[in-house]
Scaffold this motif. Structure first.
Motif, mmCIF file in Angstrom:
data_model
loop_
_atom_site.group_PDB
_atom_site.id
_atom_site.type_symbol
_atom_site.label_atom_id
_atom_site.label_comp_id
_atom_site.label_asym_id
_atom_site.label_seq_id
_atom_site.Cartn_x
_atom_site.Cartn_y
_atom_site.Cartn_z
ATOM 1 N N GLY A 182 74.005 76.124 30.672
ATOM 2 C CA GLY A 182 74.653 75.696 29.434
ATOM 3 C C GLY A 182 75.190 76.887 28.658
ATOM 4 N N THR A 183 75.468 77.975 29.360
ATOM 5 C CA THR A 183 76.008 79.232 28.836
ATOM 6 C C THR A 183 74.999 79.982 27.982
ATOM 7 N N CYS A 184 74.235 79.305 27.170
ATOM 8 C CA CYS A 184 73.148 79.954 26.439
ATOM 9 C C CYS A 184 72.301 78.957 25.675
ATOM 10 N N ALA A 185 72.903 78.181 24.780
ATOM 11 C CA ALA A 185 72.107 77.348 23.872
ATOM 12 C C ALA A 185 72.724 75.969 23.733
ATOM 13 N N SER A 186 71.847 74.965 23.603
ATOM 14 C CA SER A 186 72.301 73.593 23.391
ATOM 15 C C SER A 186 71.715 72.970 22.136
ATOM 16 N N ALA A 187 70.571 73.468 21.687
ATOM 17 C CA ALA A 187 69.926 72.894 20.500
ATOM 18 C C ALA A 187 69.233 74.003 19.730
ATOM 19 N N MET A 188 69.089 73.781 18.429
ATOM 20 C CA MET A 188 68.412 74.752 17.587
ATOM 21 C C MET A 188 67.945 74.065 16.313
ATOM 22 N N ASN A 189 66.759 74.438 15.831
ATOM 23 C CA ASN A 189 66.341 73.925 14.540
ATOM 24 C C ASN A 189 67.332 74.396 13.480
ATOM 25 N N PRO A 190 67.771 73.510 12.589
ATOM 26 C CA PRO A 190 68.882 73.838 11.682
ATOM 27 C C PRO A 190 68.522 74.949 10.698
ATOM 28 N N PRO A 191 69.361 75.969 10.579
ATOM 29 C CA PRO A 191 69.084 77.066 9.651
ATOM 30 C C PRO A 191 68.934 76.617 8.204
ATOM 31 N N HIS A 192 69.605 75.521 7.834
ATOM 32 C CA HIS A 192 69.597 75.081 6.439
ATOM 33 C C HIS A 192 68.952 73.702 6.272
ATOM 34 N N GLY A 193 68.200 73.273 7.272
ATOM 35 C CA GLY A 193 67.551 71.964 7.197
ATOM 36 C C GLY A 193 66.090 72.050 7.574
ATOM 37 N N GLU A 194 65.529 70.902 7.897
ATOM 38 C CA GLU A 194 64.110 70.839 8.250
ATOM 39 C C GLU A 194 63.885 71.437 9.634
ATOM 40 N N ARG A 195 62.944 72.356 9.696
ATOM 41 C CA ARG A 195 62.563 72.956 10.974
ATOM 42 C C ARG A 195 61.257 72.314 11.422
ATOM 43 N N ARG A 196 61.314 71.608 12.529
ATOM 44 C CA ARG A 196 60.152 70.873 13.006
ATOM 45 C C ARG A 196 59.501 71.648 14.142
ATOM 46 N N CYS A 197 58.341 72.237 13.862
ATOM 47 C CA CYS A 197 57.653 73.031 14.874
ATOM 48 C C CYS A 197 57.296 72.150 16.067
ATOM 49 N N GLY A 198 57.554 72.676 17.245
ATOM 50 C CA GLY A 198 57.332 71.914 18.458
ATOM 51 C C GLY A 198 58.602 71.261 18.964
ATOM 52 N N SER A 199 59.550 71.055 18.044
ATOM 53 C CA SER A 199 60.865 70.567 18.435
ATOM 54 C C SER A 199 61.784 71.761 18.637
ATOM 55 N N VAL A 200 62.782 71.590 19.516
ATOM 56 C CA VAL A 200 63.777 72.650 19.696
ATOM 57 C C VAL A 200 65.036 72.357 18.896
ATOM 58 N N GLY A 201 64.937 71.352 17.987
ATOM 59 C CA GLY A 201 65.986 71.174 17.004
ATOM 60 C C GLY A 201 67.063 70.175 17.358
ATOM 61 N N LEU A 202 68.177 70.311 16.643
ATOM 62 C CA LEU A 202 69.334 69.427 16.783
ATOM 63 C C LEU A 202 70.330 70.021 17.769
ATOM 64 N N ARG A 203 71.107 69.154 18.364
ATOM 65 C CA ARG A 203 72.172 69.640 19.254
ATOM 66 C C ARG A 203 73.158 70.484 18.469
ATOM 67 N N LEU A 204 73.823 71.403 19.126
ATOM 68 C CA LEU A 204 74.849 72.216 18.497
ATOM 69 C C LEU A 204 76.172 71.456 18.470
ATOM 70 N N PRO A 205 77.056 71.783 17.523
ATOM 71 C CA PRO A 205 78.330 71.061 17.419
ATOM 72 C C PRO A 205 79.119 71.042 18.726
ATOM 73 N N TYR A 206 79.747 69.917 18.971
ATOM 74 C CA TYR A 206 80.596 69.654 20.129
ATOM 75 C C TYR A 206 79.825 69.526 21.445
ATOM 76 N N GLN A 207 78.504 69.572 21.366
ATOM 77 C CA GLN A 207 77.698 69.274 22.542
ATOM 78 C C GLN A 207 77.062 67.893 22.379
ATOM 79 N N LYS A 208 76.704 67.303 23.501
ATOM 80 C CA LYS A 208 75.931 66.064 23.495
ATOM 81 C C LYS A 208 74.635 66.304 24.262
ATOM 82 N N ILE A 209 73.567 65.712 23.769
ATOM 83 C CA ILE A 209 72.279 65.748 24.460
ATOM 84 C C ILE A 209 71.783 64.316 24.586
ATOM 85 N N ALA A 210 71.304 63.966 25.749
ATOM 86 C CA ALA A 210 70.734 62.644 25.977
ATOM 87 C C ALA A 210 69.497 62.796 26.855
#
Length: 622
Positions: free
Chosen positions: A371-399
């Motif tokens: 995936g070149t490097c990254a597909s998801a990340m906990n949002p820098p300006h939102g809720e960071r949920r420990c144990g989760s790898v966060g939200l998908r990055l823009p223009y990507q889809k995760i299912a």
């Protein structure tokens, strides 16, 4: 454009209201450096320090100088026969020249990153698969074996035509003018990289190359340490997209400083604290040739942060754990805002303690070379949920999805339903260099099968609950179980072998193996560990223990079934920690399909037990 602030999935969707195809973007990685040179000129782009000492001499290149060095390197390679489809491999530590080779090589042809810690056999396999024409490496120098490996490569890679050697002594105080020892090899030309490069212009591409988005720019090896690792094909479009995302995530401002301590043969260092930061005008601090592995880097890390006013760095849980034990002694690290963390499980306890002690925010993320490097990340300006790898990055889809027996898509999962993680978007590779490895990689012409297991919650956060492809991740180091299983299986007393990752408070996981023996065999576990030590070439893959069991768990079709082994191994590791703390707390470990490994504590000394088990990447319940 103004950087976007990501707090929720709605913010991502707002960014996507403008289609990716309509976004203004570079046509190639070379164009990114050309634009940055125009925009940032004499501003510092890259600073290299040879040691981790607080007073280590800093060597800084401006954006204009970095672009000139990249251009000159591209012209060097072009003059020596590298065109659009030709390959330059590099076997180098972290040096300024490593960046020059990466981006200059992509401007001339295709760059192949090679992990210098691999043994010669695997390096040869990678370069033969890549059909490399040029290798850039170090000459014979004390304390490293890259030249020895390069010499073996030269004798075993028929496509290799030339070797360039880089002189790291120019960064050692008092040795800047020491002549570079350029060794000779039978049948292949060996040249001084710096001297040869100086013969070429640095203000234009002599090739006059016109880049296409879909031109392949890099081969990154991925997978395990047995056989020939697969080569993921990165295009300029893939890497341009990834750089665009990271430069627009509003995690830093132009001129601020990122620290790079991860190796430049890995996509994180190349893209996150590389191309993406360079696109955004950020100043990258390249910490020593060995990065975090240099003995004086971690002990002096907080002083390095203070010295360069760093705002961000990337690492793995073992790095955060080591930093947590460092006294700050009045060192000012108030400039730090974020620490990126991935590649291995992060415990809630480490997450909480590190944030409290450092005052910065940990951003767990998820990605892979494919995936070149990254597909998801906990949002820098939102809720960071420990144990989760966060939200998908823009223009990507995760299912997440359930697959059929033949590996094809059966159906997509619902909210919180675990399944195989699939990714789609402009970051996803078209395939591997080795065509045979592409079977089952891309589903429905769109979705890349990551081989990981996870679930998506109602807010779009991704939670990983296992790895279908069973990689053992030891402190961020990927270990293919086959690297352990195949050597152990050659022992005459061994019938079956299953290697897994056992949870560990420091490394996240350590490799162990379960074996069944042939009838009449009497070999001991200790003897098998010693056999493994003698027959496994990758030191990190040597199992911490080998357990002999009577029956190997298998599926209905006879395949080895590892989940119960992981539960048993986790229970053993946690019980050992309780015994060392002289606690009699009850413990039951199970594998939860939604949450991964869960340990239930009961009985006596519960608070003490939680303290004794801190750091283990397991969810605890009482």
């Amino acid at each position: 454009m103004e950087p976007f602030k990501i707090a929720t999935l709605a913010d991502i969707e707002a960014v996507e209201a403008t289609p990716w195809e309509a976004r203004e973007k570079a046509t190639s990685t070379y164009d990114i450096f050309a634009q940055s040179a125009r925009d940032y000129g004499d501003a510092p782009a890259l600073t290299f320090v040879m040691t981790g000492a607080p007073d280590s001499k800093a060597y800084t290149s401006s954006y204009s100088q970095l672009f000139a060095d990249i251009t000159q390197t591209a012209n060097l390679f072009h003059a020596h026969g590298i065109n659009k489809d030709d390959v330059v491999s590099y076997l180098l530590p972290n040096l300024p020249e490593t960046h020059h080779v990466i981006w200059g090589g992509q401007a001339a042809g295709i760059v192949n990153a090679v992990n210098p810690l691999l043994d010669s056999e695997h390096i040869i396999g990678i370069m033969n698969a890549a059909q490399a024409k040029i290798l850039v490496t170090l000459p014979p120098l004390p304390g490293q074996d890259m030249w020895e490996k390069a010499a073996q490569v030269a004798a075993n890679v028929p496509t290799l035509e030339k070797i360039f050697v880089v002189n790291p002594l120019r960064y050692v105080e008092g040795m800047e003018d020491t002549p570079l020892p350029v060794p000779a090899l039978d049948g292949i030309e060996v040249l001084d990289f710096t001297n040869e490069r100086a013969k070429h212009p640095n203000d234009r591409l002599v090739s006059k190359r016109v880049f296409a988005h879909e031109d392949v720019c890099a081969y990154f090896h991925t997978g395990g340490t047995t056989g020939v690792p697969k080569l993921a094909l990165h295009t300029h479009a893939n890497e341009v997209y990834m750089a665009w995302v990271f430069s627009n995530l509003d995690m830093s401002e132009t001129g601020e400083t990122f620290i790079c301590g991860l190796p430049l043969f890995h996509v994180n260092a190349v893209i996150v604290t590389g191309l993406g930061t360079f696109q955004g005008g950020t100043h990258v601090i390249l910490l020593t040739p060995q990065g975090y592995r240099a003995p004086d880097v971690i002990p002096n890390f907080w002083k390095t942060v203070e010295r360069f006013k760093a705002v961000n760095f990337s690492g793995v849980p073992t790095i955060l754990s080591a930093l947590l034990e460092l006294p700050r002694d009045g060192v000012d690290i108030s400039s730090l805002r974020f620490a990126g963390c991935g590649a291995a499980p992060l415990s809630q306890e480490l997450f909480d303690r590190f944030e409290k002690a450092s005052g910065l925010s940990i951003l767990e993320g998820y990605g892979l070379t494919e995936g070149t490097c990254a597909s998801a990340m906990n949002p820098p300006h939102g809720e960071r949920r420990c144990g989760s790898v966060g939200l998908r990055l823009p223009y990507q889809k995760i299912a997440t999805a359930i697959l059929k027996e033949d590996g094809s898509l059966d159906h997509f999962c619902g909210v919180d339903e675990p399944g195989v993680v699939l990714i789609s978007g402009p970051n996803v590779i078209s395939g591997y260099k080795q065509e045979h490895a592409n079977k089952g990689l891309i589903l429905e012409g769109e979705w890349l099968n990551t081989g990981d297991l996870g679930r998506l919650d109602a807010q779009g956060y991704l939670w990983l609950v296992g790895r279908e492809k069973d990689l053992i991740i030891r402190g961020g180091h990927n270990i293919d179980p086959a690297a352990i299983e195949e050597p152990l299986a050659t022992h005459p007393d061994v019938a079956l072998v299953a290697a897994i990752g056992q949870v560990d408070a420091y490394a996240g996981e350590v490799p162990i193996a379960y074996v069944t023996l042939r009838p009449g065999a009497s070999v001991t576990s200790d003897a098998l560990v010693e056999f493994a030590r003698e027959n496994i070439s990758e030191r990190a893959a040597i199992p911490k223990r080998v357990k002999i069991i009577e029956t190997m768990p298998v599926t209905a079709v006879g395949k080895i079934f590892k989940p119960p082994l992981r539960v048993e191994a986790a229970s053993w590791s946690l019980q050992e920690a309780l015994m060392q703390a002289d606690l009699k707390t009850g413990l039951v470990v199970r594998n939860d399909p939604k949450r991964g490994l869960v340990a239930t504590l009961s009985g006596e000394d519960l608070n003490e037990a939680v303290s004794a088990l801190k750091g283990f990447p397991v969810l605890f319940e009482q």
